[in-house]
Design a protein around this motif. Structure first.
Motif, PDB file in Angstrom:
ATOM      1  N   UNK A  32      47.056  38.382  35.918  1.00 47.90           N
ATOM      2  CA  UNK A  32      45.714  38.312  35.366  1.00 47.90           C
ATOM      3  C   UNK A  32      45.126  36.905  35.456  1.00 47.90           C
ATOM      4  N   UNK A  33      45.974  35.920  35.715  1.00 45.56           N
ATOM      5  CA  UNK A  33      45.501  34.553  35.823  1.00 45.56           C
ATOM      6  C   UNK A  33      44.996  34.315  37.241  1.00 45.56           C
ATOM      7  N   UNK A  34      43.749  33.858  37.377  1.00 45.83           N
ATOM      8  CA  UNK A  34      43.177  33.586  38.694  1.00 45.83           C
ATOM      9  C   UNK A  34      43.405  32.115  39.029  1.00 45.83           C
ATOM     10  N   UNK A  35      44.307  31.811  39.969  1.00 45.78           N
ATOM     11  CA  UNK A  35      44.560  30.416  40.325  1.00 45.78           C
ATOM     12  C   UNK A  35      43.308  29.768  40.931  1.00 45.78           C
ATOM     13  N   UNK A  36      43.216  28.476  40.776  1.00 44.40           N
ATOM     14  CA  UNK A  36      42.028  27.764  41.254  1.00 44.40           C
ATOM     15  C   UNK A  36      42.030  27.570  42.763  1.00 44.40           C
ATOM     16  N   UNK A  37      43.175  27.817  43.423  1.00 44.54           N
ATOM     17  CA  UNK A  37      43.219  27.615  44.867  1.00 44.54           C
ATOM     18  C   UNK A  37      43.034  28.917  45.627  1.00 44.54           C
ATOM     19  N   UNK A  38      42.532  29.959  44.962  1.00 44.99           N
ATOM     20  CA  UNK A  38      42.355  31.247  45.616  1.00 44.99           C
ATOM     21  C   UNK A  38      40.954  31.778  45.370  1.00 44.99           C
ATOM     22  N   UNK A  39      40.529  32.612  46.286  1.00 42.78           N
ATOM     23  CA  UNK A  39      39.211  33.226  46.166  1.00 42.78           C
ATOM     24  C   UNK A  39      39.329  34.461  45.285  1.00 42.78           C
ATOM     25  N   UNK A  40      38.455  34.600  44.327  1.00 42.76           N
ATOM     26  CA  UNK A  40      38.536  35.724  43.396  1.00 42.76           C
ATOM     27  C   UNK A  40      38.108  37.028  44.058  1.00 42.76           C
ATOM     28  N   UNK A  41      38.536  38.137  43.455  1.00 46.44           N
ATOM     29  CA  UNK A  41      38.138  39.459  43.939  1.00 46.44           C
ATOM     30  C   UNK A  41      36.619  39.604  43.908  1.00 46.44           C
ATOM     31  N   UNK A  42      36.020  39.143  42.813  1.00 42.03           N
ATOM     32  CA  UNK A  42      34.571  39.278  42.665  1.00 42.03           C
ATOM     33  C   UNK A  42      33.837  38.547  43.780  1.00 42.03           C
ATOM     34  N   UNK A  43      34.343  37.377  44.160  1.00 45.70           N
ATOM     35  CA  UNK A  43      33.695  36.617  45.230  1.00 45.70           C
ATOM     36  C   UNK A  43      33.798  37.346  46.554  1.00 45.70           C
ATOM     37  N   UNK A  44      34.946  37.921  46.823  1.00 41.68           N
ATOM     38  CA  UNK A  44      35.154  38.637  48.084  1.00 41.68           C
ATOM     39  C   UNK A  44      34.198  39.820  48.186  1.00 41.68           C
ATOM     40  N   UNK A  45      34.037  40.540  47.077  1.00 41.55           N
ATOM     41  CA  UNK A  45      33.233  41.755  47.103  1.00 41.55           C
ATOM     42  C   UNK A  45      31.735  41.486  47.002  1.00 41.55           C
ATOM     43  N   UNK A  46      31.360  40.250  46.729  1.00 35.60           N
ATOM     44  CA  UNK A  46      29.940  39.930  46.645  1.00 35.60           C
ATOM     45  C   UNK A  46      29.446  39.115  47.833  1.00 35.60           C
ATOM     46  N   UNK A  47      30.350  38.740  48.713  1.00 35.61           N
ATOM     47  CA  UNK A  47      30.005  37.880  49.844  1.00 35.61           C
ATOM     48  C   UNK A  47      30.528  38.523  51.127  1.00 35.61           C
ATOM     49  N   UNK A  48      29.630  38.934  51.997  1.00 35.90           N
ATOM     50  CA  UNK A  48      30.044  39.641  53.209  1.00 35.90           C
ATOM     51  C   UNK A  48      30.870  38.759  54.136  1.00 35.90           C
ATOM     52  N   UNK A  49      30.621  37.459  54.116  1.00 34.08           N
ATOM     53  CA  UNK A  49      31.390  36.541  54.966  1.00 34.08           C
ATOM     54  C   UNK A  49      32.836  36.473  54.488  1.00 34.08           C
ATOM     55  N   UNK A  50      33.018  36.354  53.165  1.00 27.77           N
ATOM     56  CA  UNK A  50      34.376  36.328  52.625  1.00 27.77           C
ATOM     57  C   UNK A  50      35.074  37.668  52.840  1.00 27.77           C
ATOM     58  N   UNK A  51      34.331  38.753  52.697  1.00 28.85           N
ATOM     59  CA  UNK A  51      34.940  40.062  52.880  1.00 28.85           C
ATOM     60  C   UNK A  51      35.385  40.239  54.334  1.00 28.85           C
ATOM     61  N   UNK A  52      34.563  39.802  55.271  1.00 30.88           N
ATOM     62  CA  UNK A  52      34.962  39.918  56.675  1.00 30.88           C
ATOM     63  C   UNK A  52      36.174  39.048  56.972  1.00 30.88           C
ATOM     64  N   UNK A  53      36.251  37.876  56.325  1.00 33.17           N
ATOM     65  CA  UNK A  53      37.436  37.035  56.479  1.00 33.17           C
ATOM     66  C   UNK A  53      38.674  37.753  55.945  1.00 33.17           C
TER      67      UNK A  53
END
Length: 563
Positions: A32-53
Motif C-alpha cells: 500500500x506504500x507508494x515509493x517515491x521512485x515509482x510512477x503511481x497507478x493513477x498517473x499511468x491511467x491518467x496519462x496516455x504517454x505513461x500508459x503506452x510506456x
C-alpha cells in the motif's frame, strides 16, 4: 543493457507481477506504500504517454536467475545470453556449463531446472501485468485508434507468453482476463487447474486473430519498426503455434490449418528473403526478412556476442560452441550429404565445398576470421588448448560465427558492441512452416518445393534445388534438415525435435567434437566426445514445473508426468 523499449518503474501492477505463480507471502501494508521512485497507478491511467510506456515495457520480462539478461531485462526466450538455448540441444554446448550440462545429461528436475527454470514464473507475471493493462485501458484518455493498437499489442504479448508456456510445459493454467490481486483468495483450485494442450493453443491462436485485426501492417516510427508488434508479427506467431498444434507431440490441430496460417503471412506480400548474404542477415539492424525482433542501441549493454563466443586466441571466451553433430548435417555445395554413397565429401578436407551457410555459422580450423585464421589444431594452434586463455578453449574444436559482427570489437566491447537485432520471427521460418505443413497435408507438391528451394537458392546461399520426385517421407526429412541448418542457434531446435517426437533419438547421442592434429602441413581429424553423459528420457518432452511453484500452490498445481 537498455533496449529501445523504455522502462518505467511501476507500483502495484508490476510488483503484483510477483503473482501467485511466483509469489511467496507478501505484506499488504507494504504494498500500500507508494515509493517515491515509482510512477503511481493513477498517473499511468491518467496519462496516455505513461500508459503506452507501460505497454511497451511488457515486451520485456524480469531477471530471475544469475547470468541472465546482463545489463538489460530479458525478452522472450533466452536470446543473447551467456548460455544460449542452443546449448541444451544437439547444436552446441556451453563451454563453462552455466547450468546447461544437467539438461544435456537428462538430470533436470523440479528442484534443479538449470537455465530452464524461469519460463513459468516470468510468463505468468507478464500475463498478470497485461491483464491489468487490458482491464484499465478504457480509462486512459486517448484516441480509439491508438487504444485499439495498444490492445492488439497486449494480446500479442500475452499470446507470446502462453506460447512460451505451452511449448515448454504442455498443459497450462488459462487465466483469461482476470487481474488477480494479493488481496484475492490465492488458494482457489481454479487458479491451478491446467487446461488441456488443445485448449491452450486454441486460446492463444484466437488471441492472435484478434490482435492481427487491431495491429498495423507496419510501424510508422523507425524507432519501433521491428520492436513492436504488427499484423505480420501476430500472424507469424499464429503460424508457429499452428505448426506446433499439428505436430505429433501436441496432436491438437491439423496440418491444413498450419499450412493456411503460414500462407496468410506469405500472402501479406510484405516480407522477402534477405539476399545480402546469410551471415549479414543477422548483423544488420533491419532488413526485408525480419518480421519481429528486439532492437538494441549502442551504450545499452547486454551480453556482447563477440567476446562471449569468440575463440580464445582472440581473447574471447568461447561460450556456445557448435558440436560435430550439427557440422555433419551441413550438405556439400552440390547438395549431397556427407553420408551419401555418391558424396563429394573428402574426410581429409572436411570443410571444403560445404553449404555456404556453414561458413557463416561456424568457425572451424582454417577459417578466415577477422585479420587472422582460426587454429584449433594441436600442437601450437592459437585457438586450441595450446593458445592463450586456454581455459576458454572450445571443447568441440569449433566456435560460433553466426550473429557475430566482425566490425565490433572483442577487446573492451562494453557499451560499444552488442548492437545486433535478436530476431524472433523471420520470413524463412514462415516458408519452412508452410513447406512442412503442406507436405504433411498434401504431399510434396510444387508449392512445397518452391518454398524450400526459395531458401536454398536465394542470392547469398546458392544451394541446388531439392531433387524432383521425392516421396512425402523423403521430403519430410529434407525439410527437417533444412530447418536444422537454416534456423541453427535461433531457439528452434529444442522445440522441433520435441514436437516431432524424435528427441529420444537426437538427444540420446553424445555431443561430439573434433580433435585436429597437425604434422608439418598435414592435418588429422579424430572424432571425440565433447560432453560426457548426454541423455534424454521421455518425460523430458516437457519441462518440469519448478518445485517452488508447486509448493506455492499448496501442492494443487499438477506436476508434469515423470517428475
Amino acid at each position: 543493457m537498455k533496449t529501445m523499449i523504455s522502462i518505467k518503474r511501476l507500483s502495484l501492477p508490476a510488483l503484483a507481477g510477483a503473482m501467485l505463480f511466483s509469489l511467496s507471502a507478501c505484506d499488504q501494508n507494504f504494498l500500500d506504500v507508494v515509493p517515491t521512485d515509482r510512477v503511481s497507478d493513477a498517473s499511468i491511467l491518467s496519462d496516455s504517454v505513461l500508459f503506452e510506456a507501460y505497454v511497451t515495457n511488457r515486451y520485456m520480462g524480469t531477471r530471475l536467475t544469475d547470468k541472465e539478461a546482463e545489463g538489460t531485462l530479458p525478452g522472450f526466450g533466452r536470446g543473447f545470453e551467456y548460455a544460449m538455448w542452443s546449448s541444451v540441444t544437439d547444436e552446441s554446448i556451453y563451454n563453462n556449463d552455466d547450468n546447461t550440462w544437467l539438461i544435456q545429461r537428462g538430470q533436470i528436475a523440479p528442484e534443479n531446472t538449470g537455465i530452464a527454470g524461469t519460463f513459468w514464473g516470468r510468463s505468468y507475471r507478464s500475463i498478470r501485468e497485461i491483464n491489468y493493462a487490458l482491464a484499465n485501458i478504457a480509462k486512459v484518455p486517448m484516441s480509439e485508434g491508438r487504444r485499439n493498437r495498444l490492445k492488439g499489442e497486449l494480446q500479442f504479448i500475452r499470446a507470446f507468453r502462453y506460447h512460451d508456456l505451452i511449448r515448454n510445459y504442455g498443459k497450462v493454467v488459462l487465466l483469461g482476463d482476470k487481474v488477480y490481486e494479493v488481496s484475492d483468495d490465492l488458494t482457489s483450485p481454479e487458479l491451478f487447474q491446467r487446461s488441456e494442450i488443445k485448449a491452450g493453443l486454441d486460446y492463444a491462436i484466437a488471441q492472435l486473430d484478434e490482435a492481427a485485426a487491431l495491429l498495423p501492417a507496419a510501424n510508422d516510427n523507425t524507432t519501433w519498426k521491428l520492436g513492436r508488434a504488427t499484423k505480420g508479427a501476430a500472424l507469424a506467431l499464429k503460424s508457429r503455434l499452428a505448426l506446433y498444434s499439428a505436430s505429433p507431440l501436441y496432436n491438437a490441430g491439423t496440418w491444413q490449418q498450419a499450412a493456411a496460417a503460414a500462407k496468410a503471412v506469405m500472402d501479406l506480400n510484405k516480407y522477402t528473403l534477405y539476399t545480402g548474404g546469410y551471415g549479414n542477415l543477422f548483423t544488420t539492424t533491419d532488413n526485408s526478412e525480419i518480421i519481429f525482433g528486439r532492437l538494441y542501441a549502442v551504450g545499452a549493454r547486454h551480453v556482447c556476442l563477440e567476446i562471449a563466443n569468440g575463440p580464445n586466441g582472440y581473447n574471447a571466451w568461447g561460450g556456445n560452441v557448435p558440436v560435430q553433430n550439427l557440422v555433419d548435417d551441413y550438405e556439400m555445395m552440390d547438395g549431397t550429404r556427407i553420408t551419401d554413397a555418391n558424396t563429394s565429401y573428402d574426410p581429409k578436407n572436411p570443410y571444403k565445398n560445404r553449404d555456404p551457410r556453414f561458413y557463416a555459422t561456424i568457425l572451424y580450423n582454417g577459417a578466415s576470421y577477422r585479420t587472422s585464421t582460426v587454429e584449433t589444431f594441436t600442437p601450437g594452434g592459437k585457438d586450441s588448448k595450446d593458445g592463450p586463455s586456454n581455459w576458454n578453449t572450445s571443447k568441440t574444436g569449433y566456435y560460433m560465427k553466426k550473429f557475430m559482427n566482425d566490425n565490433l570489437p572483442i577487446d573492451n566491447p562494453w557499451d560499444v558492441a552488442g548492437t545486433q537485432t535478436w530476431i524472433y520471427f523471420r520470413y524463412a521460418e514462415i516458408l519452412l512452416n508452410y513447406a512442412e505443413a503442406q507436405n504433411e497435408a498434401s504431399g510434396p507438391d510444387a508449392s512445397v518445393y518452391a518454398a524450400v528451394n526459395a531458401i536454398r537458392q536465394r542470392t547469398g546461399v546458392g544451394m541446388p534445388a531439392l531433387p524432383a520426385g521425392l516421396t512425402q517421407a523423403q521430403m519430410r526429412e529434407r525439410i527437417r534438415n533444412e530447418r536444422r541448418i537454416e534456423l541453427a542457434f535461433e531457439e528452434h531446435r529444442f522445440y522441433d525435435v520435441r514436437r516431432w517426437k524424435v528427441a529420444n533419438v537426437t538427444e540420446n547421442v553424445p555431443a561430439y567434437g573434433i580433435e585436429i592434429g597437425k604434422s608439418g602441413s598435414a592435418f588429422t581429424y579424430t572424432r571425440k566426445e565433447a560432453l560426457t553423459g548426454r541423455s534424454f528420457a521421455d518425460k523430458q518432452y516437457w519441462l518440469p514445473i519448478p518445485r517452488t511453484e508447486i509448493q506455492a500452490s499448496n501442492n494443487q498445481l499438477e506436476q508434469n508426468p515423470g517428475y
